[in-house]
Motif scaffolding. Sequence first.
Motif, PDB file in Angstrom:
ATOM      1  N   TRP A  62     -18.620 -23.075 -12.216  1.00 14.64           N
ATOM      2  CA  TRP A  62     -17.375 -22.623 -12.829  1.00 14.64           C
ATOM      3  C   TRP A  62     -16.436 -21.998 -11.792  1.00 14.64           C
ATOM      4  CZ3 TRP A  62     -17.864 -20.078 -18.274  1.00 14.64           C
ATOM      5  CH2 TRP A  62     -18.715 -20.840 -19.080  1.00 14.64           C
ATOM      6  N   PRO A 101     -15.731 -26.991 -18.662  1.00 17.85           N
ATOM      7  CA  PRO A 101     -14.633 -27.534 -17.846  1.00 17.85           C
ATOM      8  C   PRO A 101     -13.449 -28.033 -18.678  1.00 17.85           C
ATOM      9  CG  PRO A 101     -16.743 -28.345 -17.045  1.00 17.85           C
ATOM     10  CD  PRO A 101     -17.010 -27.671 -18.359  1.00 17.85           C
ATOM     11  N   TRP A 104     -11.412 -24.755 -19.633  1.00 13.82           N
ATOM     12  CA  TRP A 104     -10.575 -24.145 -18.595  1.00 13.82           C
ATOM     13  C   TRP A 104      -9.514 -25.100 -18.053  1.00 13.82           C
ATOM     14  CZ3 TRP A 104     -15.868 -24.036 -16.195  1.00 13.82           C
ATOM     15  CH2 TRP A 104     -16.056 -25.008 -15.227  1.00 13.82           C
ATOM     16  N   THR A 105      -9.654 -26.398 -18.348  1.00 14.47           N
ATOM     17  CA  THR A 105      -8.653 -27.370 -17.900  1.00 14.47           C
ATOM     18  C   THR A 105      -7.590 -27.631 -18.963  1.00 14.47           C
ATOM     19  OG1 THR A 105     -10.325 -28.449 -16.517  1.00 14.47           O
ATOM     20  CG2 THR A 105      -8.303 -29.690 -16.967  1.00 14.47           C
ATOM     21  N   PHE A 106      -8.030 -27.750 -20.218  1.00 10.59           N
ATOM     22  CA  PHE A 106      -7.109 -28.143 -21.287  1.00 10.59           C
ATOM     23  C   PHE A 106      -6.928 -27.080 -22.364  1.00 10.59           C
ATOM     24  CE2 PHE A 106      -9.076 -32.047 -19.637  1.00 10.59           C
ATOM     25  CZ  PHE A 106      -7.976 -32.835 -19.377  1.00 10.59           C
ATOM     26  N   LYS A 112     -10.064 -20.017 -24.021  1.00  7.94           N
ATOM     27  CA  LYS A 112     -10.840 -19.631 -22.837  1.00  7.94           C
ATOM     28  C   LYS A 112     -11.449 -18.253 -23.016  1.00  7.94           C
ATOM     29  CE  LYS A 112      -7.562 -22.080 -19.864  1.00  7.94           C
ATOM     30  NZ  LYS A 112      -6.542 -21.907 -18.794  1.00  7.94           N
ATOM     31  N   PHE A 241     -12.183 -37.249 -19.059  1.00  9.51           N
ATOM     32  CA  PHE A 241     -12.456 -36.148 -18.140  1.00  9.51           C
ATOM     33  C   PHE A 241     -13.874 -35.617 -18.353  1.00  9.51           C
ATOM     34  CE2 PHE A 241     -12.622 -31.512 -17.682  1.00  9.51           C
ATOM     35  CZ  PHE A 241     -12.203 -31.324 -16.372  1.00  9.51           C
ATOM     36  N   ASN A 245     -17.423 -35.771 -15.916  1.00  3.27           N
ATOM     37  CA  ASN A 245     -18.268 -34.626 -15.587  1.00  3.27           C
ATOM     38  C   ASN A 245     -19.713 -34.868 -16.005  1.00  3.27           C
ATOM     39  OD1 ASN A 245     -16.397 -32.906 -14.373  1.00  3.27           O
ATOM     40  ND2 ASN A 245     -15.668 -32.143 -16.334  1.00  3.27           N
ATOM     41  N   LYS A 314     -11.360 -35.906  -6.064  1.00  2.35           N
ATOM     42  CA  LYS A 314     -12.127 -36.054  -7.289  1.00  2.35           C
ATOM     43  C   LYS A 314     -13.259 -37.060  -7.071  1.00  2.35           C
ATOM     44  CE  LYS A 314      -8.375 -34.934 -10.486  1.00  2.35           C
ATOM     45  NZ  LYS A 314      -7.589 -35.392 -11.665  1.00  2.35           N
TER      46      LYS A 314
END
Length: 402
Positions: A62, A101, A104-106, A112, A241, A245, A314
């Motif tokens: 994280w 993930p 915290w991304t979307f 969050k 996404f 992962n 990436k």
Amino acid sequence: MDIELSPADKAFREDVRAFLRDHLPDAVKAGAAATPSVFVEPEIGQAWNAVLDAKGWLGYQWPVEHGGTGWTPLQRYLFEKECAAAGAPNLTVLGLKLLAPVLWTFGSEAQKARYLPRILSGEDYWCQGFSEPAAGSDLASLKTRAVRDGDDYVVNGSKIWTTHAHHANGMFTLVRTNPEVKKQAGISFLLIDLASPGVSVRPILTTAGDHEVNQVFLEDVRVPVENLVGGEGEGWTIAKFLLENERGGSCHAPKLGYDLAQIEVAAKSESDGRGGALADSIDWRRRLAKARLGVEALEMIELKIISEIAKGRKPGPQTSLTKLLASNLRQEIDLLAVDLFGIAGLQLETARPLYGDNAPEPVHSRAAQVAAARYLNSRAWTIFGGTNEVQSTIIAKSVLGL
């Protein structure tokens, strides 16, 4: 690619080894060794999660601002490799490595703040609601419908092969919010409280005898609009996404290598049926060597991906290659374990769990008792997270340009 360890990385590795020697509970290690499935039971997995959380290492992948360690990609790999070598259980991947993930991304700031700490603490245990009876590899064909009604969505449909839904209190899921547009464009990502009225979970027992997966039914389930992650219609982007992962968020080679090493050691005391040890059989050694070379090749690919990540790039479609190779190797190694024990490796004990005081007595050994169940369970490796055929298509198009 430079894979030589710096003095700092070597010191880090020693710190991890020392921690594992002192803090990996024997009961947790024994439970992991006697678990046929890739997902350990919560009593084992959550116990180990709690140890790592107390150390501040649970969210090692994280970002620091959300409770992460700040480790480099190489340090994360070293941690995973040392955990595998020590016989530690797999972490509870669904919340820690898939949903987190995405959040915290979307996710919104409120999402969050609410969910990320609860994933680390173990207060929330998540399952993934993607596949449906008529939408597996063709996930975009999903039919579970979410209709906006004031401040709620009303959700109807069902999800299948939902791992650990019987343990979870939350499910992150894909739903269709707009049936009038291109099918990928009408999908949204929703968080569902499994205690909500209208949710029911039906167990599915595998051929190995494991209760690992389920079918989840959703009948007029009201879900607050605030549980929508991203915007309406962004679910397909988020799903891609997340699946990237899932396929490349961890390194598979260390665990595969550990299991192969256990088989190599056990072969020294197992008969070849001709008065000698199986470890001395030329055919057996050839099979082991083939598997070992496969694991080492996979490790090189994974280290190459880590090197790319360390440069800020990436992982991309190469994760499909690691998923494909790891799935095939997992099945190959589990077949070796069955063959290792001969007739004793064919026993299929359907009682669960196979660890702890109430575990059934093995006919030959605990490892032999687990072998057939683990082999049967691992047949799913070439299906879950994207079938071998899906991975091959991605590799052909995106990596080879065919």
